[in-house]
Design an enzyme around this catalytic site. Structure first.
Site, mmCIF file in Angstrom:
data_model
loop_
_atom_site.group_PDB
_atom_site.id
_atom_site.type_symbol
_atom_site.label_atom_id
_atom_site.label_comp_id
_atom_site.label_asym_id
_atom_site.label_seq_id
_atom_site.Cartn_x
_atom_site.Cartn_y
_atom_site.Cartn_z
ATOM 1 N N SER A 122 70.070 22.933 55.554
ATOM 2 C CA SER A 122 70.290 22.715 54.124
ATOM 3 C C SER A 122 71.793 22.658 53.892
ATOM 4 O O SER A 122 72.482 23.687 53.890
ATOM 5 C CB SER A 122 69.661 23.850 53.314
ATOM 6 O OG SER A 122 69.886 23.656 51.938
ATOM 7 N N HIS B 288 69.444 17.940 55.333
ATOM 8 C CA HIS B 288 68.785 18.091 54.030
ATOM 9 C C HIS B 288 69.835 18.229 52.940
ATOM 10 O O HIS B 288 70.682 19.124 52.983
ATOM 11 C CB HIS B 288 67.884 19.335 54.061
ATOM 12 C CG HIS B 288 67.140 19.585 52.794
ATOM 13 N ND1 HIS B 288 65.994 18.913 52.459
ATOM 14 C CD2 HIS B 288 67.383 20.445 51.764
ATOM 15 C CE1 HIS B 288 65.545 19.345 51.294
ATOM 16 N NE2 HIS B 288 66.386 20.274 50.847
ATOM 17 N N ASP C 211 70.464 18.613 48.854
ATOM 18 C CA ASP C 211 69.896 18.969 47.558
ATOM 19 C C ASP C 211 70.709 18.327 46.435
ATOM 20 O O ASP C 211 71.905 18.612 46.276
ATOM 21 C CB ASP C 211 69.893 20.489 47.379
ATOM 22 C CG ASP C 211 68.839 21.163 48.241
ATOM 23 O OD1 ASP C 211 67.679 20.753 48.172
ATOM 24 O OD2 ASP C 211 69.189 22.102 48.989
ATOM 25 N N MET D 46 70.964 18.084 42.425
ATOM 26 C CA MET D 46 70.503 18.768 41.214
ATOM 27 C C MET D 46 71.278 18.255 40.013
ATOM 28 O O MET D 46 72.480 17.985 40.104
ATOM 29 C CB MET D 46 70.725 20.281 41.344
ATOM 30 C CG MET D 46 70.186 20.902 42.607
ATOM 31 S SD MET D 46 70.494 22.687 42.639
ATOM 32 C CE MET D 46 70.583 22.964 44.408
ATOM 33 N N HIS E 5 66.822 15.430 48.504
ATOM 34 C CA HIS E 5 65.843 16.178 47.713
ATOM 35 C C HIS E 5 66.271 16.068 46.260
ATOM 36 O O HIS E 5 67.206 16.747 45.820
ATOM 37 C CB HIS E 5 65.820 17.641 48.195
ATOM 38 C CG HIS E 5 64.939 18.523 47.389
ATOM 39 N ND1 HIS E 5 65.007 19.905 47.447
ATOM 40 C CD2 HIS E 5 63.950 18.254 46.496
ATOM 41 C CE1 HIS E 5 64.125 20.429 46.644
ATOM 42 N NE2 HIS E 5 63.467 19.451 46.048
ATOM 43 N N MET F 112 66.165 16.899 42.830
ATOM 44 C CA MET F 112 65.781 17.873 41.799
ATOM 45 C C MET F 112 66.402 17.404 40.489
ATOM 46 O O MET F 112 67.286 18.054 39.928
ATOM 47 C CB MET F 112 66.248 19.269 42.190
ATOM 48 C CG MET F 112 65.465 19.855 43.338
ATOM 49 S SD MET F 112 66.051 21.503 43.848
ATOM 50 C CE MET F 112 67.312 21.025 45.030
ATOM 51 N N MET G 54 58.113 24.269 48.288
ATOM 52 C CA MET G 54 59.181 25.201 47.928
ATOM 53 C C MET G 54 58.620 26.617 47.936
ATOM 54 O O MET G 54 57.649 26.901 47.239
ATOM 55 C CB MET G 54 59.737 24.861 46.547
ATOM 56 C CG MET G 54 60.304 23.452 46.408
ATOM 57 S SD MET G 54 61.681 23.146 47.525
ATOM 58 C CE MET G 54 62.865 24.382 46.952
ATOM 59 N N ASP H 275 60.670 25.067 52.367
ATOM 60 C CA ASP H 275 62.073 25.232 51.972
ATOM 61 C C ASP H 275 62.195 26.446 51.069
ATOM 62 O O ASP H 275 61.563 26.501 50.018
ATOM 63 C CB ASP H 275 62.540 23.967 51.238
ATOM 64 C CG ASP H 275 63.994 24.039 50.795
ATOM 65 O OD1 ASP H 275 64.704 24.981 51.182
ATOM 66 O OD2 ASP H 275 64.418 23.128 50.057
#
Length: 223
Positions: free
Chosen positions: A8, A33, A35, A37, A66, A68, A137, A173
């Site tokens: 991550s 990975h 993230d 957001m 990912h 979000m 998650m 995750d």
């Protein structure tokens, strides 16, 4: 079954991000990975487009995004252009998740669904034929360093049964420790997104950690 290890990258050392990518790549990481957001779908801001570009530039391994974010379908072309191989969306954030997953696949990329702890099986069941990866998650999304939510295990057990029918890879995750990796692998989970619970901020080098995490027998031999 060899475990899929996914660093991550929000937990990486950004003072030396290039060196982190190169070290993780050489150490045997399988998927990087990332993230993303927006401060709306989750109460935090995450990584940005420059981070995706940097990671993509310095590895030939798979890179996932990912998302979000609200209305992820509006941004698929952007993340495809940045080089993401796998794009996860949250169905709750998209009015037409099936169409968005189809857009990802039409672009020649792998489609993924991310499942929040409070998201029901019924919400995602119709999407399972459309995906390549499903990521459960095990914390509420948005922040690193949370505690693992054990009630999610029941959902994981159900999805292990579903993946045989649909052929997706099952990932987890959130607060994934070495002990959780072994236990969930035994249940049938394929891959693990790893942050500070198992990978980053440790005294050992990445190669030693990843080699041990990938194969339980290797860990037992060292004990």
């Amino acid at each position: 079954m060899e475990k899929i290890i996914c660093p991550s990258m929000m937990c990486a050392n950004y003072d030396v991000l290039k060196e982190e990518i190169v070290s993780l790549d050489a150490a045997g990481a399988d998927i990087f990975h990332i993230d993303i957001m927006d401060g709306s779908f989750v109460p935090n801001f995450g990584m940005g487009t420059q981070d995706v570009q940097c990671i993509r530039k310095h590895t030939t391994k798979l890179v996932d995004a990912h998302l979000m974010i609200e209305n992820p379908g509006n941004y698929i072309d952007l993340f495809v252009s940045l080089g993401a191989d796998l794009i996860y969306i949250h169905p709750e954030a998209d009015k037409h998740p099936a169409r968005t997953l189809g857009k990802i696949k039409a672009a020649g990329r792998m489609a993924g669904v991310a499942v929040n702890p409070g998201t029901s099986m019924e919400t995602i069941e119709e999407l399972l034929p459309l995906i390549d990866y499903l990521m459960v998650m095990t914390v509420n999304p948005g922040f690193a360093g949370q505690k693992y939510l054990s009630f999610v295990n029941h959902k994981i057990e159900k999805l292990v049964l579903s993946k045989a029918s649909y052929g997706f890879k099952l990932m987890v995750d959130g607060a994934i420790s070495p002990e959780k990796i072994d236990a969930l692998s035994d249940l049938g989970v394929d891959g693990f997104i790893l942050g500070t619970s198992a990978l980053f901020g440790k005294e050992e080098d990445y190669e030693t950690i990843i080699r041990r995490l990938k194969k339980k027998e290797a860990m037992e031999a060292e004990q």
